[in-house]
Design an enzyme around this catalytic site. Structure first.
Site, PDB file in Angstrom:
ATOM      1  N   CYS A  11     -35.454  -0.953 -14.910  1.00  0.00           N
ATOM      2  CA  CYS A  11     -35.497  -2.410 -14.789  1.00  0.00           C
ATOM      3  C   CYS A  11     -36.566  -3.018 -15.722  1.00  0.00           C
ATOM      4  O   CYS A  11     -37.774  -2.871 -15.491  1.00  0.00           O
ATOM      5  CB  CYS A  11     -35.756  -2.818 -13.333  1.00  0.00           C
ATOM      6  SG  CYS A  11     -35.482  -4.581 -13.085  1.00  0.00           S
ATOM      7  N   CYS A  35     -33.077 -10.440 -18.511  1.00  0.00           N
ATOM      8  CA  CYS A  35     -32.731  -9.117 -17.986  1.00  0.00           C
ATOM      9  C   CYS A  35     -33.108  -8.099 -19.061  1.00  0.00           C
ATOM     10  O   CYS A  35     -32.634  -8.189 -20.195  1.00  0.00           O
ATOM     11  CB  CYS A  35     -31.244  -9.053 -17.660  1.00  0.00           C
ATOM     12  SG  CYS A  35     -30.721  -7.429 -17.095  1.00  0.00           S
TER      13      CYS A  35
HETATM   14  O1  PYC Z   1     -33.559  -4.699 -16.453  1.00  0.00           O
HETATM   15  O2  PYC Z   1     -34.452  -6.680 -16.090  1.00  0.00           O
HETATM   16  C1  PYC Z   1     -33.662  -5.777 -15.818  1.00  0.00           C
HETATM   17  C2  PYC Z   1     -32.743  -5.958 -14.664  1.00  0.00           C
HETATM   18  C3  PYC Z   1     -32.678  -7.002 -13.801  1.00  0.00           C
HETATM   19  C4  PYC Z   1     -31.673  -6.718 -12.891  1.00  0.00           C
HETATM   20  C5  PYC Z   1     -31.142  -5.508 -13.217  1.00  0.00           C
HETATM   21  N1  PYC Z   1     -31.819  -5.053 -14.303  1.00  0.00           N
END
Ligand code: PYC
Length: 332
Positions: free
Chosen positions: A253, A90
């Protein structure tokens, strides 16, 4: 009667929550962090439920449980926890956990400005910048990321046929670009993202079950990324990433940005050395970069890096009282 106590540090990375369990996490068995993840899922998943879901957490809650690294070449290790499960990797969680660990003195770097992390997806190196006792920026050098499949056509009730690509950046992402029946992220409200994403994920799971070529415990399309035009002139792209049952990542993300860069690189739209600034649904930004080209089990891949910031919001000692009917959380 048991009162389980978890010593947590709460933070957020570019808007998305990161709850770091610094004390009280279960003792796990295994020789690697990937085996720790499996052991956690089999024996202690109630801890994730208790700490991530209501009434102690919420739909977007996400975090990590700190462990001593199992690899000698790493400074610290952890298992990720989230409403959606235990992710192999993550990105926003890594940036937040590194910030928490450094600011709270939970790790002693062997080399100033650098840390090596033992996480379920593998070894992840980071570089960080300090301003006094605060961490200003963390850049993570992510695991090999690659395009898995292109142009998988699904028929989404209410939208119609969509051609969807799948790319890996630590998790497998269904990536939807603007096309005939999708006018880009600017054409969807957040409520529509929440409505259509689980349908897209289910339809994609029916068509494709990707398995990581080097770790068979990692597989399946778990996240849905809707791409769009950036609103900020500094960004190259914007996204809404859906995960769990009703979460839209407030950050851009990190694993999603890695997957998106691998996707664009495979299509000849990014090359080693290129920057890719990714904007989230709330306008926060990660600075992605294609560090180099590589190959993984015979596939073309990239080694991406992703930089962002996090802020610690407080210390949180959480009790899970087994007399509490909601000890293990709930979802409405
Ligand atoms: O930042 O990789 C990330 C992530 C995955 C799910 C929520 N954030």
């Amino acid at each position: 009667m048991a009162l389980n106590t978890f010593f947590c540090v709460d933070a957020h990375t570019c808007g998305n929550p990161v709850r770091v369990v610094a004390g009280g996490g279960p003792r796990l068995e295994g020789r690697t962090m990937s085996e720790y993840r499996q052991d956690f899922l089999q024996r202690f998943d109630w801890v994730r439920h208790a700490l991530m879901f209501e009434p102690r957490g919420h739909d977007m809650m996400s975090g990590s449980i700190l462990y001593k690294p199992l690899r000698e070449d790493c400074d610290i290790g952890w298992v990720f926890i989230e409403t959606s499960g235990c992710l192999p990797m993550c990105g926003h969680g890594t940036i937040g956990t590194v910030t928490v660990a450094l600011e709270q003195g939970l790790v002693t770097p062997r080399i100033e400005g650098r840390l090596s992390l033992d996480v379920p997806a593998g070894k992840v190196d980071v570089e960080y910048e300090m301003n006094g006792r605060f961490v200003e920026k963390v850049r993570l050098f992510n695991i090999a990321s690659f395009l898995e499949a292109t142009d998988i056509v699904i028929d989404v009730p209410g939208l119609g046929e969509l051609a969807v690509d799948v790319s890996y950046g630590g998790n497998y992402y269904a990536i939807i670009e603007a096309q005939k029946n999708y006018g880009g992220l600017e054409s969807l409200s957040a409520a529509e993202v929440l409505h259509y994403s689980p349908i897209v994920r289910r339809l994609m799971q029916e068509k494709l079950q990707p398995v990581h070529p080097e770790d068979p415990t990692i597989g399946g399309v778990s996240h849905v990324m809707w791409t769009g035009k950036p609103q900020n002139a500094k960004a190259h792209g914007r996204n809404a990433v859906f995960y769990g049952d009703r979460a839209i990542d407030r950050s851009p993300c990190g694993t999603g940005t890695s997957a998106r860069m691998a996707h664009l690189a495979a299509k000849g739209k990014l090359k080693p050395g290129d920057d890719f600034v990714h904007e989230s649904i709330i306008g926060s930004m990660f600075e992605g970069r294609v560090e180099s080209a590589t190959s993984l089990a015979g596939r073309d891949a990239i080694l991406p890096s992703v930089a962002g910031w996090a802020r610690v919001t407080g210390l949180n000692t959480i009790f899970v009282d087994d007399r509490d009917p909601y000890a293990h959380g709930f979802q409405v």
